[in-house]
Design an enzyme around this catalytic site. Sequence first.
Site, PDB file in Angstrom:
ATOM      1  N   CYS A   2       0.831  -1.470   0.483  1.00 53.74           N
ATOM      2  CA  CYS A   2      -0.141   0.327   0.243  1.00 53.74           C
ATOM      3  C   CYS A   2       0.975   1.388   0.349  1.00 53.74           C
ATOM      4  O   CYS A   2       1.936   1.513   0.739  1.00 53.74           O
ATOM      5  CB  CYS A   2      -0.780   0.368   0.935  1.00 53.74           C
ATOM      6  SG  CYS A   2      -2.207  -1.331   1.438  1.00 53.74           S
ATOM      7  N   ARG A  27       1.392   1.148  -5.795  1.00 57.31           N
ATOM      8  CA  ARG A  27       1.119   0.334  -4.564  1.00 57.31           C
ATOM      9  C   ARG A  27       0.553  -0.673  -4.046  1.00 57.31           C
ATOM     10  O   ARG A  27       0.015  -1.153  -3.158  1.00 57.31           O
ATOM     11  CB  ARG A  27       2.168   1.271  -3.621  1.00 57.31           C
ATOM     12  CG  ARG A  27       3.678   1.972  -3.894  1.00 57.31           C
ATOM     13  CD  ARG A  27       4.240   2.312  -2.184  1.00 57.31           C
ATOM     14  NE  ARG A  27       4.019   1.067  -1.600  1.00 57.31           N
ATOM     15  CZ  ARG A  27       5.362   0.417  -0.861  1.00 57.31           C
ATOM     16  NH1 ARG A  27       6.193   0.821  -2.361  1.00 57.31           N
ATOM     17  NH2 ARG A  27       5.500  -0.336   0.165  1.00 57.31           N
ATOM     18  N   TRP A  74      -3.719  -1.288  -1.275  1.00 58.92           N
ATOM     19  CA  TRP A  74      -4.220  -2.762  -2.230  1.00 58.92           C
ATOM     20  C   TRP A  74      -4.624  -4.256  -1.417  1.00 58.92           C
ATOM     21  O   TRP A  74      -3.732  -4.961  -0.137  1.00 58.92           O
ATOM     22  CB  TRP A  74      -3.053  -3.241  -2.825  1.00 58.92           C
ATOM     23  CG  TRP A  74      -2.706  -4.515  -3.874  1.00 58.92           C
ATOM     24  CD1 TRP A  74      -2.791  -4.288  -5.489  1.00 58.92           C
ATOM     25  CD2 TRP A  74      -2.850  -5.860  -3.091  1.00 58.92           C
ATOM     26  NE1 TRP A  74      -2.859  -5.713  -5.364  1.00 58.92           N
ATOM     27  CE2 TRP A  74      -2.407  -6.629  -5.257  1.00 58.92           C
ATOM     28  CE3 TRP A  74      -1.814  -6.094  -2.040  1.00 58.92           C
ATOM     29  CZ2 TRP A  74      -2.121  -7.630  -4.542  1.00 58.92           C
ATOM     30  CZ3 TRP A  74      -1.317  -7.832  -2.798  1.00 58.92           C
ATOM     31  CH2 TRP A  74      -1.526  -8.113  -4.178  1.00 58.92           C
ATOM     32  N   ASN A  98       0.819  -0.453   5.754  1.00 52.31           N
ATOM     33  CA  ASN A  98       1.653  -1.020   4.985  1.00 52.31           C
ATOM     34  C   ASN A  98       1.878  -2.679   5.343  1.00 52.31           C
ATOM     35  O   ASN A  98       2.751  -2.180   6.693  1.00 52.31           O
ATOM     36  CB  ASN A  98       1.959  -0.019   4.083  1.00 52.31           C
ATOM     37  CG  ASN A  98       2.776  -0.845   2.722  1.00 52.31           C
ATOM     38  OD1 ASN A  98       2.088  -1.909   2.818  1.00 52.31           O
ATOM     39  ND2 ASN A  98       3.988  -0.947   2.442  1.00 52.31           N
ATOM     40  N   GLY A  99       1.045  -3.757   4.740  1.00 56.83           N
ATOM     41  CA  GLY A  99       1.572  -5.127   5.916  1.00 56.83           C
ATOM     42  C   GLY A  99       0.752  -5.476   6.338  1.00 56.83           C
ATOM     43  O   GLY A  99      -0.415  -5.412   5.827  1.00 56.83           O
ATOM     44  N   GLU A 482       8.663 -13.937 -21.395  1.00 56.60           N
ATOM     45  CA  GLU A 482       7.959 -12.337 -20.860  1.00 56.60           C
ATOM     46  C   GLU A 482       6.963 -11.248 -21.623  1.00 56.60           C
ATOM     47  O   GLU A 482       6.146 -10.674 -21.242  1.00 56.60           O
ATOM     48  CB  GLU A 482       9.824 -11.801 -21.308  1.00 56.60           C
ATOM     49  CG  GLU A 482       9.369 -10.168 -20.606  1.00 56.60           C
ATOM     50  CD  GLU A 482       8.898  -9.882 -18.717  1.00 56.60           C
ATOM     51  OE1 GLU A 482       8.514 -10.914 -17.920  1.00 56.60           O
ATOM     52  OE2 GLU A 482       8.484  -8.453 -18.912  1.00 56.60           O
ATOM     53  N   LYS A 486       3.888 -10.202 -20.852  1.00 56.50           N
ATOM     54  CA  LYS A 486       4.114  -8.816 -20.677  1.00 56.50           C
ATOM     55  C   LYS A 486       2.174  -8.213 -21.053  1.00 56.50           C
ATOM     56  O   LYS A 486       1.518  -7.373 -20.504  1.00 56.50           O
ATOM     57  CB  LYS A 486       4.872  -7.812 -21.849  1.00 56.50           C
ATOM     58  CG  LYS A 486       5.966  -7.188 -20.956  1.00 56.50           C
ATOM     59  CD  LYS A 486       6.503  -5.740 -19.805  1.00 56.50           C
ATOM     60  CE  LYS A 486       5.652  -6.939 -18.603  1.00 56.50           C
ATOM     61  NZ  LYS A 486       6.786  -7.561 -18.039  1.00 56.50           N
ATOM     62  N   GLU A 489      -0.821  -9.122 -18.459  1.00 55.08           N
ATOM     63  CA  GLU A 489      -1.132  -8.262 -17.701  1.00 55.08           C
ATOM     64  C   GLU A 489      -1.571  -6.875 -18.062  1.00 55.08           C
ATOM     65  O   GLU A 489      -2.217  -6.920 -16.945  1.00 55.08           O
ATOM     66  CB  GLU A 489       0.379  -8.149 -16.426  1.00 55.08           C
ATOM     67  CG  GLU A 489       1.540  -7.146 -17.185  1.00 55.08           C
ATOM     68  CD  GLU A 489       2.313  -7.122 -16.669  1.00 55.08           C
ATOM     69  OE1 GLU A 489       2.378  -7.133 -14.691  1.00 55.08           O
ATOM     70  OE2 GLU A 489       4.033  -7.259 -16.785  1.00 55.08           O
ATOM     71  N   HIS A 505       4.613 -31.270 -28.543  1.00 59.44           N
ATOM     72  CA  HIS A 505       4.311 -31.610 -27.273  1.00 59.44           C
ATOM     73  C   HIS A 505       3.139 -31.887 -26.628  1.00 59.44           C
ATOM     74  O   HIS A 505       2.498 -31.682 -25.629  1.00 59.44           O
ATOM     75  CB  HIS A 505       4.719 -32.095 -25.904  1.00 59.44           C
ATOM     76  CG  HIS A 505       6.603 -32.706 -26.719  1.00 59.44           C
ATOM     77  ND1 HIS A 505       6.290 -33.872 -27.101  1.00 59.44           N
ATOM     78  CD2 HIS A 505       7.951 -32.616 -27.147  1.00 59.44           C
ATOM     79  CE1 HIS A 505       7.937 -33.393 -27.285  1.00 59.44           C
ATOM     80  NE2 HIS A 505       8.916 -32.973 -28.090  1.00 59.44           N
ATOM     81  N   LYS A 604       2.274  -2.904  -7.722  1.00 60.49           N
ATOM     82  CA  LYS A 604       4.125  -3.039  -8.141  1.00 60.49           C
ATOM     83  C   LYS A 604       4.904  -3.564  -7.327  1.00 60.49           C
ATOM     84  O   LYS A 604       5.893  -4.229  -7.699  1.00 60.49           O
ATOM     85  CB  LYS A 604       4.440  -1.173  -7.799  1.00 60.49           C
ATOM     86  CG  LYS A 604       6.088  -1.672  -8.892  1.00 60.49           C
ATOM     87  CD  LYS A 604       5.640  -1.198 -10.425  1.00 60.49           C
ATOM     88  CE  LYS A 604       7.674  -1.061 -11.154  1.00 60.49           C
ATOM     89  NZ  LYS A 604       7.536  -1.807 -12.556  1.00 60.49           N
TER      90      LYS A 604
HETATM   91  O1  M6R Z   1       9.440  -5.960  -7.848  1.00 58.35           O
HETATM   92  P1  M6R Z   1      10.684  -7.809  -8.427  1.00 58.35           P
HETATM   93  O2  M6R Z   1      11.080  -7.605  -9.568  1.00 58.35           O
HETATM   94  O3  M6R Z   1      11.211  -8.530  -7.156  1.00 58.35           O
HETATM   95  O4  M6R Z   1       8.688  -7.949  -8.603  1.00 58.35           O
HETATM   96  C1  M6R Z   1       8.478  -8.780  -9.173  1.00 58.35           C
HETATM   97  C2  M6R Z   1       6.502  -9.704  -9.521  1.00 58.35           C
HETATM   98  O5  M6R Z   1       6.011  -9.313  -8.995  1.00 58.35           O
HETATM   99  C3  M6R Z   1       7.029  -8.138 -11.108  1.00 58.35           C
HETATM  100  O6  M6R Z   1       8.190  -8.432 -11.585  1.00 58.35           O
HETATM  101  C4  M6R Z   1       5.933  -8.303 -12.204  1.00 58.35           C
HETATM  102  O7  M6R Z   1       5.707  -9.668 -12.071  1.00 58.35           O
HETATM  103  C5  M6R Z   1       6.126  -7.209 -13.047  1.00 58.35           C
HETATM  104  N1  M6R Z   1       5.090  -7.121 -12.799  1.00 58.35           N
HETATM  105  C6  M6R Z   1       5.608  -7.793 -14.285  1.00 58.35           C
HETATM  106  O8  M6R Z   1       5.897  -6.630 -14.867  1.00 58.35           O
END
Ligand code: M6R
Length: 609
Positions: A2, A27, A74, A98-99, A482, A486, A489, A505, A604
Site C-alpha cells: 500500500c 503500490r 491494495w 502497509n503490511g 516475458e 507483458k 498483464e 508436445h 507494483k
Molecule cells: O519487484 P520485483 O522484481 O521483485 O517484482 C517481481 C514481480 O512481482 C514483477 O516482476 C511482476 O511480475 C511485474 N508486474 C511484471 O511486469
Amino acid sequence: MCGIMGYVGAQSASDILVEGLQKLEYRGYDSAGVAVYDRAHIEVVRAKGKLEVLKSRLDECPVSGSIGIGHTRWATHGKPSDENAHPHRSENVVVVHNGIIENHMELREQLLKKGFEFTSETDTEIVPFLVEDFLKDHDSLEEAVRNALRKVQGTFAVVVFSASEPDKIVAAKNASPLILGIGEGENFIASDIPALLKHTRNVVVLDDGEMAIVTRDSWKVTDFEGNERVRQPRKITWSRVMAEKEGYKHFMLKEIFEQPRALTDTLRSRVIESRNEIVLDEISYSQEQIEQIQRVMIVACGTSYHAALVGKHWFEDFSGLPVEVDLASEFRYRKPIVNDHTLLITISQSGETADTLAALEEAKRLGAQDLSICNVIESSIARKSTNVLYTHAGPEIGVASTKAFTTQLAALAMLALYFAKRRNFLNDESLQTQIHALIELPSSIERALDSNEEVEKLAQEFMNARDFLYLGRGPSFPVALEGALKLKEISYIHAEGYAGGEIKHGPIALIDEKMPVVALATGGVTYSKMLSNIEEVSARGAKVIALVKEGDELLKNVAHRTIEMPEVPEIIRPIVETIPMQLLAYHVADKRGTDVDQPRNLAKSVTVE
Ligand code: M6R
C-alpha cells in the site's frame, strides 16, 4: 502493499497527501483515504476505487488542517470498500498501515472484550484501538504506539496521529518501507521517495525496528524500546521529472523508451573495455570465496524470474558454473540443497517482494553466499543482502516491468562475465568479444526502438485476438515467456510462452487461423529449428508474427508478418529482442483502452506472500 503518506507543516495537508499518494498509486489502488486534523477534531475521508474518487469526494467536502496522513490500498484483509479503506480510526487516533498483522484475530478478540467496536474487516483496525487503549493509561502518543506495537506480530509500516497530541506524527517500520522527508518548517513520511521529491531531497530511510517521531520543526528516530538513534539525512539526486511521464501517454511507454539511458547507467563504470574487465566495486569476493562457489541458484518472481532464466544461459556459458533457477514462492517451501558452496542470487526490481525476501533469508540461514540484483536503493532485499548489484534503472512507475527487466539482464550478463574472469573460465579474446557487445547494447536498443511504428500497426491488426502464443528457444525462450506475461498483464488477453521445441508436445492442438503466434527467430544455434517450428504452426493456420534480424528474406516468406530488429552479438540478442515484445504488449493494451500503468488486480511491489 500500500502507499502511505504523512505530512506536518503549515500547508494544506490534504493537498499534499493526495499529491503524494498519486506518486504512490503504483503500490495499490483499490481504495484511498486521508485523515486531517481539522479545527479540534480529526476528519477522515475515504473512498473505494482509485485516487480520483477520493479527490472528487474531497472537492465536495474539503478538509482543512496542516497535519494529516493518507493511504492508497491494495487489499489483503477485507475486500476493497469504503469501510476497509484506510485511515482507520478510534475516537482519538487515526492509523494508516502497509503490511499484514498476523495475530490480528487474537488481538481483535481482546479488544472486543474491552468494548471496542470494529467497523471494518481489516487487520489494521486493531492498531488505533490498541493505541487508544494505551492513551487511556496516560501514555504519551509515542509511548502508546510503542506499547501497541509490542503486541503486534507481522509486517508493518504504520503512521499514526492523535487528537491528544495534534502536532505530532508517529511512524514505525518493520519489514515494509517507510521514508522520512525532512523539510523546512514541515516534515513528511512516505512509502517511497518519488512521493517526497517535490518537497524535499533530504530523506532518512527508516530501518526495521525503528520509529520516527515527527513534528513541524523536529524529528527523531528511536528503536522500539525508545532509545534514540542517530540518523543523518541523505540527499537524493534523482531529478523530479525522472519520476514523471515526460510527455508520454503512459509511464510504461516512457520507461520503454528510457531503456538506452537506463542501460547506459547500469553499464557505466562497470564495463571497462580498455582493461577488458568488468569492475563491480560494490561486490566484495575474495579469490577464496570465488573458488568456494560450486553452483549458482537464482531466485525471483514474475519478470525478474524471466531475467533469471536468461541469466542461467550466461552463467553456464561464460563462467562454467551450474545454475538452478527457482520461483521464490516455490523455493522457500521445498528443501533446497543450499550450502556455503552455493551462490544464491536474488533478483528484484522493488527489493520488497515478500517471497524473494523470504527466500533470501532462508538461503542465508542455510549458509549460502548471497548477492542481490535490485533497482530500489536501500530496499529491504538490498539491505538484507551481503552483496548488492544495483541496476540503476531509475524509478519504475508502470506496474508492468520494462526497463527493470533489461537492466536486470545487463546486470546478470556483467555478473556472469565477472565470474568468468575471476574463475579464469573465458580466454581474453572471448571476454573481449562479450565486453564489446555490452558496450554496444544501448545503441542497439535505440535501433530496436525504431520498430515502434511497425509494431503499433501489428497491434492494430491483432488487438482483438482472444489468445496469443509466444515461441522462443535458448535464451529467447524466457523472452517469449516475458512477452506473454507483458501482454496478459496489461491487455488481459490470454497468452502463453513456450519453448519452440515443446509446441509439438501438446500446445500445437490449440493452433488454428485465429491464433497469432509470436515467434522469436533472430538467430543463434537454434535458428533452423525455430524455422521448422514456425513452419509447423503456419501449416496449421497460425498467423505467425516473426521477430527476425534485418534482411532475413527466408522468414519473410514463411511468416504472416515480420518485425525486423538489428543484427546484434549473441550475448545481447535476448535483451534487444525484448523491446518489440514490450512495444507489442503496450500498443495492444493501449488500443484496447485498458489501464496500462495500473492494470487491474496488480500492484507494483508485492509485499505479501
Ligand atoms: O519487484 P520485483 O522484481 O521483485 O517484482 C517481481 C514481480 O512481482 C514483477 O516482476 C511482476 O511480475 C511485474 N508486474 C511484471 O511486469
